[in-house]
Design an enzyme around this catalytic site. Structure first.
Site, mmCIF file in Angstrom:
data_model
loop_
_atom_site.group_PDB
_atom_site.id
_atom_site.type_symbol
_atom_site.label_atom_id
_atom_site.label_comp_id
_atom_site.label_asym_id
_atom_site.label_seq_id
_atom_site.Cartn_x
_atom_site.Cartn_y
_atom_site.Cartn_z
ATOM 1 C CD GLU A 356 37.467 9.598 -46.805
ATOM 2 O OE1 GLU A 356 38.194 10.210 -45.978
ATOM 3 O OE2 GLU A 356 36.484 8.926 -46.468
ATOM 4 C CG HIS A 441 40.159 14.738 -40.353
ATOM 5 N ND1 HIS A 441 40.559 14.773 -41.668
ATOM 6 C CD2 HIS A 441 39.614 13.514 -40.173
ATOM 7 C CE1 HIS A 441 40.258 13.628 -42.266
ATOM 8 N NE2 HIS A 441 39.677 12.843 -41.370
ATOM 9 C CG ASN A 479 42.149 10.738 -44.353
ATOM 10 O OD1 ASN A 479 42.764 11.020 -45.381
ATOM 11 N ND2 ASN A 479 40.867 10.557 -44.338
HETATM 12 P P1 FDA Z 1 40.444 10.253 -29.939
HETATM 13 O O1 FDA Z 1 39.284 11.158 -30.186
HETATM 14 O O2 FDA Z 1 40.628 9.104 -30.834
HETATM 15 O O3 FDA Z 1 40.346 9.677 -28.452
HETATM 16 C C1 FDA Z 1 40.015 10.459 -27.343
HETATM 17 C C2 FDA Z 1 39.268 9.604 -26.332
HETATM 18 O O4 FDA Z 1 39.170 10.312 -25.097
HETATM 19 C C3 FDA Z 1 37.839 9.257 -26.733
HETATM 20 O O5 FDA Z 1 37.647 7.870 -26.625
HETATM 21 C C4 FDA Z 1 36.966 10.032 -25.735
HETATM 22 O O6 FDA Z 1 35.776 9.349 -25.406
HETATM 23 C C5 FDA Z 1 37.891 10.141 -24.535
HETATM 24 N N1 FDA Z 1 37.643 11.307 -23.663
HETATM 25 C C6 FDA Z 1 37.467 12.591 -24.057
HETATM 26 N N2 FDA Z 1 37.324 13.387 -22.986
HETATM 27 C C7 FDA Z 1 37.426 12.600 -21.890
HETATM 28 C C8 FDA Z 1 37.349 12.841 -20.482
HETATM 29 N N3 FDA Z 1 37.183 14.080 -19.995
HETATM 30 N N4 FDA Z 1 37.449 11.781 -19.640
HETATM 31 C C9 FDA Z 1 37.639 10.527 -20.116
HETATM 32 N N5 FDA Z 1 37.720 10.240 -21.449
HETATM 33 C C10 FDA Z 1 37.619 11.263 -22.308
HETATM 34 N N6 FDA Z 1 41.251 9.677 -39.386
HETATM 35 C C11 FDA Z 1 42.044 8.998 -40.248
HETATM 36 O O7 FDA Z 1 43.278 9.079 -40.165
HETATM 37 N N7 FDA Z 1 41.465 8.212 -41.221
HETATM 38 C C12 FDA Z 1 40.106 8.103 -41.379
HETATM 39 O O8 FDA Z 1 39.625 7.377 -42.267
HETATM 40 C C13 FDA Z 1 39.274 8.839 -40.467
HETATM 41 N N8 FDA Z 1 37.905 8.813 -40.586
HETATM 42 C C14 FDA Z 1 37.124 9.400 -39.621
HETATM 43 C C15 FDA Z 1 35.734 9.242 -39.650
HETATM 44 C C16 FDA Z 1 34.941 9.769 -38.629
HETATM 45 C C17 FDA Z 1 33.443 9.599 -38.675
HETATM 46 C C18 FDA Z 1 35.557 10.460 -37.537
HETATM 47 C C19 FDA Z 1 34.738 11.025 -36.413
HETATM 48 C C20 FDA Z 1 36.932 10.615 -37.509
HETATM 49 C C21 FDA Z 1 37.724 10.093 -38.539
HETATM 50 N N9 FDA Z 1 39.114 10.218 -38.501
HETATM 51 C C22 FDA Z 1 39.897 9.579 -39.439
HETATM 52 C C23 FDA Z 1 39.793 11.012 -37.436
HETATM 53 C C24 FDA Z 1 40.453 10.161 -36.346
HETATM 54 O O9 FDA Z 1 39.568 9.184 -35.865
HETATM 55 C C25 FDA Z 1 40.915 11.103 -35.219
HETATM 56 O O10 FDA Z 1 41.832 12.025 -35.765
HETATM 57 C C26 FDA Z 1 41.587 10.356 -34.071
HETATM 58 O O11 FDA Z 1 40.709 9.416 -33.496
HETATM 59 C C27 FDA Z 1 42.073 11.313 -32.986
HETATM 60 O O12 FDA Z 1 42.892 10.595 -32.079
HETATM 61 P P2 FDA Z 1 43.169 11.129 -30.621
HETATM 62 O O13 FDA Z 1 44.050 10.146 -29.932
HETATM 63 O O14 FDA Z 1 43.632 12.539 -30.686
HETATM 64 O O15 FDA Z 1 41.728 11.201 -29.888
#
Ligand code: FDA
Length: 501
Positions: A356, A441, A479
């Site tokens: 990217e 990721h 991503n």
């Molecule tokens: P996700 O992490 O989205 O959701 C999990 C949720 O569960 C969170 O809200 C968390 O708070 C909650 N949680 C965790 N444990 C818990 C508990 N015990 N009790 C209650 N709640 C709990 N990807 C992409 O495709 N394009 C992009 O441009 C980007 N850019 C990017 C930038 C940055 C800074 C980050 C950090 C990440 C990206 N990503 C990305 C990655 C992408 O955001 C990521 O892969 C997904 O959000 C993952 O989705 P999930 O549904 O697996 O979990």
């Protein structure tokens, strides 16, 4: 409330959780969603819901008294600064040799991410998840995910002269002049809104250094798409600032008891609650779901979980790096925080790279080209439960990111050589070229077909499902959120058809 019995409880409100909530509520099943982060809909004292990257405050990091920026150095010094320790939107979770950035709040990672919406190459998807019918994924579930997420493409003629994409044009020019292909990448940020930002006819978000701590405008995060549609059914309730700590079979009447802790934004415990759910969907993200399941198995709450739970974790081959461009190639003082381009060198048999072309929106001219490279790194970490600390830990060895560096280095050494440029060695430490000790990721830890059946069911525990990034075995080559969403669409359709009717 404590003592309630609910038909379906979803842990986490990111991509997996949001898809689950929509499809279950549409099927008439009430959904109780439990999210440890905040509902980001109330403006702070500055009138904005989120803070930007230049002036981080208590809304930025999840319980840290100091920022922990991905690029945390500049010109010989650390740029991290003191902040109030609150329930901020971006978590930087530290394990040995690896810190993992994750979103916290209603919408999970969609609140903080760059919005890049990439469908992986079908051949690579087939390679990583051979038990999934790829033809069906590409004809049905990937299109469904892209449509529901509100994916759109930048107007390339606008892009080619917009001041805010000077950095991307330099990234494209230097890559192509060095023999690499670049391609435009769709996004969930509304590019029509961004045009208005550039024209100064709408309040700025992407053009006001907003991304990793949330976007106040423009971005179609999950709270505006899947979760809004689920809420419109009237069957979704979300408990925020509630962290699930335990899931175990209920003593009587079937189903599972779910224990959770309610906090306030300062981290004080407000209440401990226990509810019973007929079905529990783990959507706490790769790290959250893996940590919970590993500790439930080790502590005897779910002792019969398969041994594959906790295994197969990867960082999607993430490594970051930056180059210093020539003086005649300024990258611009105004940079959109939303990326639009990738260098696609995935076909290289010596080391596939999809990089990217990332913004570095500091507000001043830096001549920096920043890249987030996604590589094919074969190393996999494992989550285990550490009895002495009572916490789940990730085993990731310090050398395990080296294959990613090696692959990315081939591409960026070539660009530097052809352009007569050098790496920036001052962004990830003092004299440190590679951002190799963190990732955006996280994937895997509860891999489809290994820790679960072919649709995310946890064997031995009817009514327990995994439906997030932990199902994907450590890599998806691009991503990941489109892959996570499409796989969740596929799995929930099968679960509703077979388990809920
Ligand atoms: P996700 O992490 O989205 O959701 C999990 C949720 O569960 C969170 O809200 C968390 O708070 C909650 N949680 C965790 N444990 C818990 C508990 N015990 N009790 C209650 N709640 C709990 N990807 C992409 O495709 N394009 C992009 O441009 C980007 N850019 C990017 C930038 C940055 C800074 C980050 C950090 C990440 C990206 N990503 C990305 C990655 C992408 O955001 C990521 O892969 C997904 O959000 C993952 O989705 P999930 O549904 O697996 O979990």
């Amino acid at each position: 409330a404590t003592g309630d019995r609910v038909p379906a409880l979803v842990i986490g409100s990111g991509y997996g959780g949001a898809v689950t909530a929509l499809r279950l509520t549409q099927a008439g099943i009430p959904v109780t969603m439990v999210e440890m982060g905040q509902n980001w809909n109330a403006p702070g004292s500055d009138g904005k819901v989120f803070c930007n990257m230049i002036k981080p405050d208590g809304r930025s990091f999840w319980f840290r008294s100091k920022t922990d920026m991905p690029t945390d150095y500049f010109s010989g010094g650390s740029i991290d600064k003191a902040i109030p320790s609150d329930a901020g939107v971006l978590a930087s979770e530290h394990f040995a040799n690896m810190r993992v950035y994750q979103g916290r709040g209603v919408g999970g990672g969609s609140l903080v991410n760059g919005g890049m919406a990439v469908t992986p190459q079908q051949s690579y998807f087939q390679e990583i998840l051979p038990s999934v019918d790829a033809g069906q994924m590409y004809s049905t579930y990937f299109p469904r995910a892209n449509q529901m997420l509100g994916v759109n493409s930048v107007d390339q003629s606008w892009w080619s002269s917009a001041a805010c994409y000077q950095f991307a044009r330099v990234g494209k020019k230097t890559a192509e002049a060095s023999g690499y292909k670049t391609e435009f990448i769709p996004n969930v940020y509304d590019f029509n809104y961004m045009k208005q930002e550039q024209a100064n006819t709408a309040p700025r978000s992407a053009l006001a250094q907003e991304v990793i701590f949330g976007n106040n405008y423009g971005k179609k995060s999950l709270d505006k798409t899947y979760l809004a549609a689920a809420a419109a059914t009237g069957k979704l309730s979300i408990s925020t600032l509630h962290t699930v700590t335990k899931v175990a079979p209920a003593a009587t009447g079937g189903g599972y008891t779910v224990q959770m802790t309610q906090n306030d934004v300062n981290g004080n415990v407000v209440a401990q609650k226990t509810v019973t759910a007929d079905r529990v969907f783990f959507a706490a993200g790769s790290v959250g779901t893996s940590k919970l399941l590993v500790s439930m198995k080790a502590q005897g709450a779910l002792p019969n979980l398969p041994s594959a739970v906790g295994a197969g974790w990867g960082n999607n081959g993430n490594v970051m790096v930056a180059r210093a461009n020539q003086g005649w190639d300024p990258t611009g003082t105004l940079q959109s925080a939303i990326p639009t381009l990738g260098i696609n060198n995935w076909a290289d048999p010596n080391g596939p790279v999809f990089a990217e072309i990332a913004p570095f929106p500091s507000g001043i001219e830096t001549w920096v080209s920043l890249y987030l490279a996604i590589t094919k790194n074969p190393n996999r970490g494992t989550f285990t439960f550490d009895q002495s600390s009572g916490a789940s830990v990730l085993n990731w060895q310090s050398g395990w990111t080296q294959p990613s560096i090696d692959a990315a280095k081939r591409v960026f050494d070539t660009i530097n050589k052809k352009q007569g440029t050098i790496y920036r060695t001052d962004l990830f430490g003092v004299y440190k070229t590679w951002g190799d000790d963190f990732c955006y990721h996280p994937l895997g830890g509860c891999v489809l077909g290994q820790a679960t059946d072919n649709y995310g069911r946890l064997p031995g525990y009817p009514g327990l499902y995994v439906i997030d990034g932990s199902l994907i075995p450590g890599s998806t080559g691009v991503n990941p959120f489109v892959t996570i969403t499409a796989l969740a669409e596929r799995n929930i359709e099968n679960i509703i058809a077979n388990d809920l009717h």
